[in-house]
Design a protein around this motif. Sequence first.
Motif, mmCIF file in Angstrom:
data_model
loop_
_atom_site.group_PDB
_atom_site.id
_atom_site.type_symbol
_atom_site.label_atom_id
_atom_site.label_comp_id
_atom_site.label_asym_id
_atom_site.label_seq_id
_atom_site.Cartn_x
_atom_site.Cartn_y
_atom_site.Cartn_z
ATOM 1 N N SER A 230 -48.570 67.877 -32.869
ATOM 2 C CA SER A 230 -47.510 68.647 -33.738
ATOM 3 C C SER A 230 -47.922 70.167 -33.758
ATOM 4 C CB SER A 230 -47.762 68.278 -35.379
ATOM 5 O OG SER A 230 -47.732 66.928 -35.364
ATOM 6 N N LEU A 231 -49.277 70.563 -33.490
ATOM 7 C CA LEU A 231 -49.710 72.033 -33.791
ATOM 8 C C LEU A 231 -49.141 72.478 -32.272
ATOM 9 C CD1 LEU A 231 -53.375 72.480 -34.723
ATOM 10 C CD2 LEU A 231 -51.123 73.469 -35.731
ATOM 11 N N ASP A 232 -49.329 71.613 -31.265
ATOM 12 C CA ASP A 232 -48.771 72.301 -29.815
ATOM 13 C C ASP A 232 -47.380 72.302 -29.982
ATOM 14 O OD1 ASP A 232 -49.404 72.657 -27.045
ATOM 15 O OD2 ASP A 232 -47.868 71.003 -26.811
ATOM 16 N N TRP A 233 -46.677 71.485 -30.604
ATOM 17 C CA TRP A 233 -45.192 71.522 -30.564
ATOM 18 C C TRP A 233 -44.694 72.741 -31.328
ATOM 19 C CZ3 TRP A 233 -41.467 70.809 -34.155
ATOM 20 C CH2 TRP A 233 -40.143 70.412 -34.027
ATOM 21 N N SER A 234 -45.343 72.916 -32.501
ATOM 22 C CA SER A 234 -45.020 73.868 -33.328
ATOM 23 C C SER A 234 -45.106 75.305 -32.604
ATOM 24 C CB SER A 234 -45.759 73.838 -34.767
ATOM 25 O OG SER A 234 -45.896 72.766 -35.319
ATOM 26 N N LEU A 235 -46.161 75.301 -31.810
ATOM 27 C CA LEU A 235 -46.579 76.719 -31.273
ATOM 28 C C LEU A 235 -45.503 77.077 -30.145
ATOM 29 C CD1 LEU A 235 -50.164 76.982 -30.447
ATOM 30 C CD2 LEU A 235 -48.583 78.819 -31.833
ATOM 31 N N ARG A 236 -45.084 75.855 -29.468
ATOM 32 C CA ARG A 236 -43.958 75.962 -28.413
ATOM 33 C C ARG A 236 -42.524 76.501 -29.118
ATOM 34 N NH1 ARG A 236 -41.311 71.349 -25.458
ATOM 35 N NH2 ARG A 236 -42.263 70.144 -27.266
ATOM 36 N N ARG A 237 -42.250 75.656 -30.300
ATOM 37 C CA ARG A 237 -41.025 75.940 -30.916
ATOM 38 C C ARG A 237 -41.316 77.625 -31.454
ATOM 39 N NH1 ARG A 237 -37.181 72.927 -29.829
ATOM 40 N NH2 ARG A 237 -35.996 74.133 -31.214
ATOM 41 N N LEU A 238 -42.309 77.889 -32.221
ATOM 42 C CA LEU A 238 -42.547 79.282 -32.418
ATOM 43 C C LEU A 238 -42.126 80.242 -31.294
ATOM 44 C CD1 LEU A 238 -43.316 80.543 -35.220
ATOM 45 C CD2 LEU A 238 -45.420 80.639 -34.350
ATOM 46 N N ALA B 12 -40.259 79.864 -28.790
ATOM 47 C CA ALA B 12 -39.060 79.875 -28.245
ATOM 48 C C ALA B 12 -38.224 80.617 -29.327
ATOM 49 C CB ALA B 12 -38.429 78.509 -28.065
ATOM 50 N N TRP B 13 -38.601 80.504 -30.443
ATOM 51 C CA TRP B 13 -37.846 81.226 -31.689
ATOM 52 C C TRP B 13 -38.208 82.698 -31.579
ATOM 53 C CZ3 TRP B 13 -39.678 82.745 -36.892
ATOM 54 C CH2 TRP B 13 -38.452 83.544 -37.520
ATOM 55 N N LEU B 14 -39.390 83.008 -31.373
ATOM 56 C CA LEU B 14 -39.828 84.540 -31.486
ATOM 57 C C LEU B 14 -39.543 85.447 -30.232
ATOM 58 C CD1 LEU B 14 -43.601 84.217 -33.132
ATOM 59 C CD2 LEU B 14 -41.524 85.233 -34.122
ATOM 60 N N PHE B 15 -39.584 84.530 -28.944
ATOM 61 C CA PHE B 15 -39.443 85.318 -27.718
ATOM 62 C C PHE B 15 -38.376 84.756 -26.977
ATOM 63 C CE2 PHE B 15 -43.913 85.140 -28.978
ATOM 64 C CZ PHE B 15 -44.124 86.586 -29.438
ATOM 65 N N PRO B 16 -37.297 84.467 -27.345
ATOM 66 C CA PRO B 16 -36.185 83.885 -26.371
ATOM 67 C C PRO B 16 -36.182 84.484 -25.028
ATOM 68 C CG PRO B 16 -35.184 85.062 -28.259
ATOM 69 C CD PRO B 16 -36.587 84.984 -28.558
ATOM 70 N N TRP B 17 -36.134 85.347 -25.143
ATOM 71 C CA TRP B 17 -36.174 86.351 -23.598
ATOM 72 C C TRP B 17 -37.321 85.996 -22.794
ATOM 73 C CZ3 TRP B 17 -40.829 88.828 -22.681
ATOM 74 C CH2 TRP B 17 -41.735 88.993 -23.717
ATOM 75 N N TYR B 18 -38.429 85.389 -23.290
ATOM 76 C CA TYR B 18 -39.814 85.053 -22.561
ATOM 77 C C TYR B 18 -39.271 83.574 -21.946
ATOM 78 C CZ TYR B 18 -44.222 83.526 -21.460
ATOM 79 O OH TYR B 18 -45.524 82.970 -20.962
ATOM 80 N N VAL B 19 -38.878 82.737 -22.900
ATOM 81 C CA VAL B 19 -38.693 81.416 -22.834
ATOM 82 C C VAL B 19 -37.622 81.327 -21.582
ATOM 83 C CG1 VAL B 19 -38.047 79.025 -23.387
ATOM 84 C CG2 VAL B 19 -39.463 80.419 -24.583
ATOM 85 N N ALA B 20 -36.409 82.194 -21.539
ATOM 86 C CA ALA B 20 -35.355 81.938 -20.934
ATOM 87 C C ALA B 20 -35.896 82.700 -19.315
ATOM 88 C CB ALA B 20 -34.062 83.081 -21.263
ATOM 89 N N GLY B 21 -36.673 83.653 -19.271
ATOM 90 C CA GLY B 21 -37.257 84.020 -18.087
ATOM 91 C C GLY B 21 -37.890 82.975 -17.400
ATOM 92 N N ARG B 22 -38.760 82.215 -18.022
ATOM 93 C CA ARG B 22 -39.678 81.277 -17.389
ATOM 94 C C ARG B 22 -39.125 80.279 -16.820
ATOM 95 N NH1 ARG B 22 -44.099 79.135 -21.163
ATOM 96 N NH2 ARG B 22 -42.383 78.379 -22.395
ATOM 97 N N SER B 23 -37.895 79.596 -17.450
ATOM 98 C CA SER B 23 -37.252 78.515 -16.902
ATOM 99 C C SER B 23 -36.439 78.984 -15.866
ATOM 100 C CB SER B 23 -36.379 78.003 -17.861
ATOM 101 O OG SER B 23 -35.726 78.848 -18.367
#
Lengths: 362, 273
Positions: free
Chosen positions: B251-259, B261-272
């Motif tokens: 759950s911790l890992d999952w929450s960090l991943r969601r966080l 994605a929520w805080l840095f949408p540009w980063y997640v978009a750039g990575r994929s």
Amino acid sequence: MKRPNRTRSTARRVAGAGLLAAMLALPGLASAQEKDSFRIAWSIYVGWMPWSYGDSAGIVDKWADRYDIEIDVVQINDYIESINLYTAGEFDGVTITNMDALAIPAASGVDTTLPIIGDFSNGNDGVVLKDTDELTDIEGQRVNLVELSVSHYLLARALESVGMSERDVTVVNTSDADIVGTFSTPDVTAAVTWNPQLSELRAMPEANVVFDSSDIPGEIIDTLALNTEVLEANPELGKALTGAWYEIMARMSGDDETGVDARTRMAEAAGTDLAGYEAQLASTQMFYDAADAVEFVTSDQPEATMDNVRQFAYDRGLLGATATSPDFVGIEFTDGSVLGSEDNVKLRFTSEYMEMAAEDTL
Amino acid sequence: MKRLINQRPGRAMGGLLMLLPFVLVVVAYMAASMARLADNPDDKLLPSLMTMADSFARLATEPSRRTGEILLWADTAASLKRLLAGVAISMVAAIIIGTTTGLIPYLRRTLSPFIAALAMIPPLTILPILFIAFGVGELSKIMLIVFGILPFMMRDIQQRVEEIPDEQLVKAQTLGGSTWQILLRVTIPQTLPRLFDATRLALGAAWLFLIASEAIAAEQGLGYRIFLVRRYLDMQTIIPYVAWITLLAFSLDWSLRRLTAWLFPWYVAGRSA
């Protein structure tokens, strides 16, 4: 067409392999059948070092040969691990204290017999306080110890002796490997431990041993435990081990060269020197003579002690969640009397083998 | 003929395949457990699933006979406090030290080799020193986690900073940015999502150090309970606790991943991409 088929057969093969693995993983469920090869686990403690010597000096092998069996004496680095391995059926016997024998194998339903009473702690376990030599000053302190061990039992008995209970202190579970390190820090002021750690604490300038096992003599007993079913099917195992034990006792208790050599080798195996080991022996009431052990085990003492111990174990949930009273596990004594449930006798004291040793009929 | 590498399971098949290893483990466990229980009904080593469920329910709802606390929640609260404190301290220190050593050559020269050397010390080996320095209470447990995960988080952040193209730094300077402004406006925003990635990777180690610290001296905690009941082979407590720790870690890992994605949408978009 082919795809699902192949996947299914792969799946079936994987499932088969898994089941096979599970079957193989079933560890040697201690069998009651006659067999001729046995494994005994021991761990480092002053009263159990004789097994190390007996193994390396060939005494165990000699006695095993006499009864035409094989006995493998195996050192396990962690005491609790050795008990768990025995309880799981990996070993036929283990060196253990009376309290752990009740709380671990017996409470887990592994019928266990104690054919050899080796010694009792007579100062090997102690309560240590800093800057005071009054036990009553322990009130309100945080006490570092291995919870649910004989140290915990000793603390309970110590508190009882001055009219206190565990509610008057805070118990902090501390591993035996770290107790010396933590005690040297300023915020740890109270600890309960056993030798060799106890002698390390005792040596610290501000430390005082305010209560030790010599205040409750005969209550912390070190024994060799054997699986009852295995022993009943193979009495020669008990005979060989008892014979070996008293030969080792005869050798190590002597003041001659053999005795000194035996004790030196035990000291080295325990990671100390002769002087250090002899200091530990001084606070251990060894039963060098089988007749003394027989006298002890046939006295009223074991029953009185085990009554204390089982109450302690029950109060802390050591007899398992299904135990509704301290009577849950039955404990049998040498006169055949049973403390607790007659239908669930899982721990047995016996003088049978030690008597044979005392009468020299092994 | 389709090659194996080009064959993909369908949706239903994919689900089945995903469940398969879990089912196999449970079946294998049940077989072994039943065999042992048939031999000795009091066996504690491999309790049945029912026994474990009962035990878990009891731990999660009934107050303990000794302390009056509900053990599972008291242990979880104690452990999570330690874990989150250790991880939070490490995150703050890693971003501060990592970005400055990455950006400023003088600092990097001074600290980087030292941190690299520090990271090589297995923290568990210097426990007695940690005891002396931080006592045996809560602080030493948190510090053990920090010592365990901070060095490699710092090094990771520093490397990420070094990967920032020089052009960006030059451009910021031509626009008149001071070192302080570049740190605040160029370096930190770009490395923050990396910090979250580094934290996710560090969580496994953080749990390990938490459990290790609770084995040494504690009155409460998930690791404490496991080490305590291990003394009398109480697997019906240990196995549900391990499952619970796994769930918490997931759950911790999952929450960090969601966080992230929520805080840095540009980063997640750039990575994929």
